[in-house]
Motif scaffolding. Structure first.
Motif, PDB file in Angstrom:
ATOM      1  N   ASP A  41       0.825  -1.208   0.000  1.00 54.29           N
ATOM      2  CA  ASP A  41       0.000   0.000   0.000  1.00 54.29           C
ATOM      3  C   ASP A  41       0.861   1.260   0.000  1.00 54.29           C
ATOM      4  O   ASP A  41       0.537   2.239  -0.680  1.00 54.29           O
ATOM      5  CB  ASP A  41      -0.937   0.010   1.212  1.00 54.29           C
ATOM      6  CG  ASP A  41      -2.015  -1.050   1.125  1.00 54.29           C
ATOM      7  OD1 ASP A  41      -2.248  -1.602   0.032  1.00 54.29           O
ATOM      8  OD2 ASP A  41      -2.629  -1.338   2.183  1.00 54.29           O
ATOM      9  N   TYR A  42       1.960   1.232   0.750  1.00 55.47           N
ATOM     10  CA  TYR A  42       2.853   2.386   0.797  1.00 55.47           C
ATOM     11  C   TYR A  42       3.439   2.667  -0.589  1.00 55.47           C
ATOM     12  O   TYR A  42       3.467   3.829  -1.031  1.00 55.47           O
ATOM     13  CB  TYR A  42       3.973   2.166   1.819  1.00 55.47           C
ATOM     14  CG  TYR A  42       4.915   3.338   1.857  1.00 55.47           C
ATOM     15  CD1 TYR A  42       4.542   4.539   2.447  1.00 55.47           C
ATOM     16  CD2 TYR A  42       6.175   3.257   1.269  1.00 55.47           C
ATOM     17  CE1 TYR A  42       5.401   5.627   2.453  1.00 55.47           C
ATOM     18  CE2 TYR A  42       7.033   4.340   1.274  1.00 55.47           C
ATOM     19  CZ  TYR A  42       6.638   5.524   1.867  1.00 55.47           C
ATOM     20  OH  TYR A  42       7.488   6.605   1.863  1.00 55.47           O
ATOM     21  N   LYS A  79      18.219  -1.722   7.710  1.00 61.93           N
ATOM     22  CA  LYS A  79      18.864  -1.363   6.441  1.00 61.93           C
ATOM     23  C   LYS A  79      17.974  -0.444   5.616  1.00 61.93           C
ATOM     24  O   LYS A  79      18.469   0.487   4.956  1.00 61.93           O
ATOM     25  CB  LYS A  79      19.240  -2.620   5.649  1.00 61.93           C
ATOM     26  CG  LYS A  79      20.425  -3.353   6.243  1.00 61.93           C
ATOM     27  CD  LYS A  79      20.741  -4.631   5.492  1.00 61.93           C
ATOM     28  CE  LYS A  79      21.866  -5.367   6.202  1.00 61.93           C
ATOM     29  NZ  LYS A  79      22.084  -6.706   5.667  1.00 61.93           N
ATOM     30  N   LEU A  80      16.666  -0.683   5.652  1.00 61.93           N
ATOM     31  CA  LEU A  80      15.744   0.226   4.973  1.00 61.93           C
ATOM     32  C   LEU A  80      15.787   1.617   5.610  1.00 61.93           C
ATOM     33  O   LEU A  80      15.769   2.633   4.901  1.00 61.93           O
ATOM     34  CB  LEU A  80      14.313  -0.317   5.015  1.00 61.93           C
ATOM     35  CG  LEU A  80      14.004  -1.519   4.139  1.00 61.93           C
ATOM     36  CD1 LEU A  80      12.593  -2.036   4.427  1.00 61.93           C
ATOM     37  CD2 LEU A  80      14.151  -1.178   2.669  1.00 61.93           C
ATOM     38  N   VAL A  81      15.846   1.665   6.938  1.00 68.30           N
ATOM     39  CA  VAL A  81      15.947   2.944   7.639  1.00 68.30           C
ATOM     40  C   VAL A  81      17.230   3.660   7.223  1.00 68.30           C
ATOM     41  O   VAL A  81      17.223   4.872   6.946  1.00 68.30           O
ATOM     42  CB  VAL A  81      15.891   2.742   9.173  1.00 68.30           C
ATOM     43  CG1 VAL A  81      16.277   4.019   9.922  1.00 68.30           C
ATOM     44  CG2 VAL A  81      14.499   2.287   9.600  1.00 68.30           C
ATOM     45  N   ASP A  82      18.336   2.925   7.165  1.00 69.29           N
ATOM     46  CA  ASP A  82      19.610   3.516   6.752  1.00 69.29           C
ATOM     47  C   ASP A  82      19.519   4.091   5.343  1.00 69.29           C
ATOM     48  O   ASP A  82      19.995   5.197   5.080  1.00 69.29           O
ATOM     49  CB  ASP A  82      20.744   2.488   6.816  1.00 69.29           C
ATOM     50  CG  ASP A  82      21.117   2.099   8.232  1.00 69.29           C
ATOM     51  OD1 ASP A  82      20.739   2.822   9.184  1.00 69.29           O
ATOM     52  OD2 ASP A  82      21.786   1.049   8.388  1.00 69.29           O
ATOM     53  N   ALA A 116       9.357  10.681   4.258  1.00 66.11           N
ATOM     54  CA  ALA A 116       8.082   9.963   4.227  1.00 66.11           C
ATOM     55  C   ALA A 116       8.315   8.478   4.513  1.00 66.11           C
ATOM     56  O   ALA A 116       7.583   7.857   5.305  1.00 66.11           O
ATOM     57  CB  ALA A 116       7.398  10.156   2.872  1.00 66.11           C
ATOM     58  N   THR A 117       9.322   7.902   3.874  1.00 72.17           N
ATOM     59  CA  THR A 117       9.617   6.487   4.115  1.00 72.17           C
ATOM     60  C   THR A 117      10.120   6.276   5.534  1.00 72.17           C
ATOM     61  O   THR A 117       9.739   5.294   6.189  1.00 72.17           O
ATOM     62  CB  THR A 117      10.626   5.965   3.072  1.00 72.17           C
ATOM     63  OG1 THR A 117      10.046   6.122   1.764  1.00 72.17           O
ATOM     64  CG2 THR A 117      10.941   4.499   3.297  1.00 72.17           C
ATOM     65  N   LEU A 118      10.930   7.199   6.032  1.00 75.55           N
ATOM     66  CA  LEU A 118      11.388   7.093   7.427  1.00 75.55           C
ATOM     67  C   LEU A 118      10.204   7.074   8.385  1.00 75.55           C
ATOM     68  O   LEU A 118      10.183   6.284   9.339  1.00 75.55           O
ATOM     69  CB  LEU A 118      12.321   8.250   7.782  1.00 75.55           C
ATOM     70  CG  LEU A 118      13.767   8.091   7.374  1.00 75.55           C
ATOM     71  CD1 LEU A 118      14.532   9.399   7.610  1.00 75.55           C
ATOM     72  CD2 LEU A 118      14.430   6.947   8.120  1.00 75.55           C
TER      73      LEU A 118
END
Length: 162
Positions: free
Chosen positions: A60-61, A104-107, A116-118
């Motif tokens: 959804d994101y 790793k996604l946060v990094d 927005a992703t953070l």
């Protein structure tokens, strides 16, 4: 701000990991059903459903950000274990692995200044803390009990309440 191709690829890869997790937990549920541990089977079935929800949340994101979603092939999970402790140790290690993937996604999002992703990933960071705490707690109980079948029965009944 448009989401980067690198972030889209990384999130699509995480969607695969979430579906892999769901499939792992569904197989663990089947193992417990076969072993007559319905409470543990129920707990793992709930985990399976949660992991599907996690994948859907990522899907959804990506749609919200106007990105393309790639539905991946998932791997065949392990089918048998020595006992309940091995299953939950495997689940705990798997949750630690998923946490490392989320970090790793946060990094990546931090490096790209993709706020927005953070913001979206904060939910996953908090969720993974809970997942590790839950599975780690069950491992601790089962380790304490050792091969005590009465104790395993009590934990099974406890997990049925989830």
């Amino acid at each position: 701000m448009k989401i980067s191709d690198a972030m889209v690829a990384a999130i699509n890869d995480q969607i695969k990991a979430e579906f892999d997790s769901a499939y792992i937990y569904l197989a663990m549920s089947a193992y417990f059903e076969d072993a007559g541990l319905e409470g543990m089977a129920h707990w793992m079935k709930k985990q399976y459903k949660e992991e599907v929800e996690h994948a859907e949340k990522f899907i959804d994101y990506l749609y919200e950000r106007g990105a393309r979603v790639i539905i991946p092939e998932i791997a065949k999970p392990k089918e048998s274990y020595a006992d309940a402790l091995e299953v939950f140790k495997t689940a705990y290690a798997h949750e630690q692995y998923v946490t490392s993937r989320i970090y790793k996604l946060v990094d990546l999002a931090s490096g790209e200044k993709d706020y927005a992703t953070l913001s979206m990933l904060k939910w996953y960071v908090d969720e993974q803390m809970e997942e590790e705490d839950n599975t780690g707690g069950i491992v601790s109980k089962l380790e304490f009990l050792g091969s005590d079948k009465h104790g395993t029965y009590i934990v099974d009944r406890e997990l049925a309440a989830r």
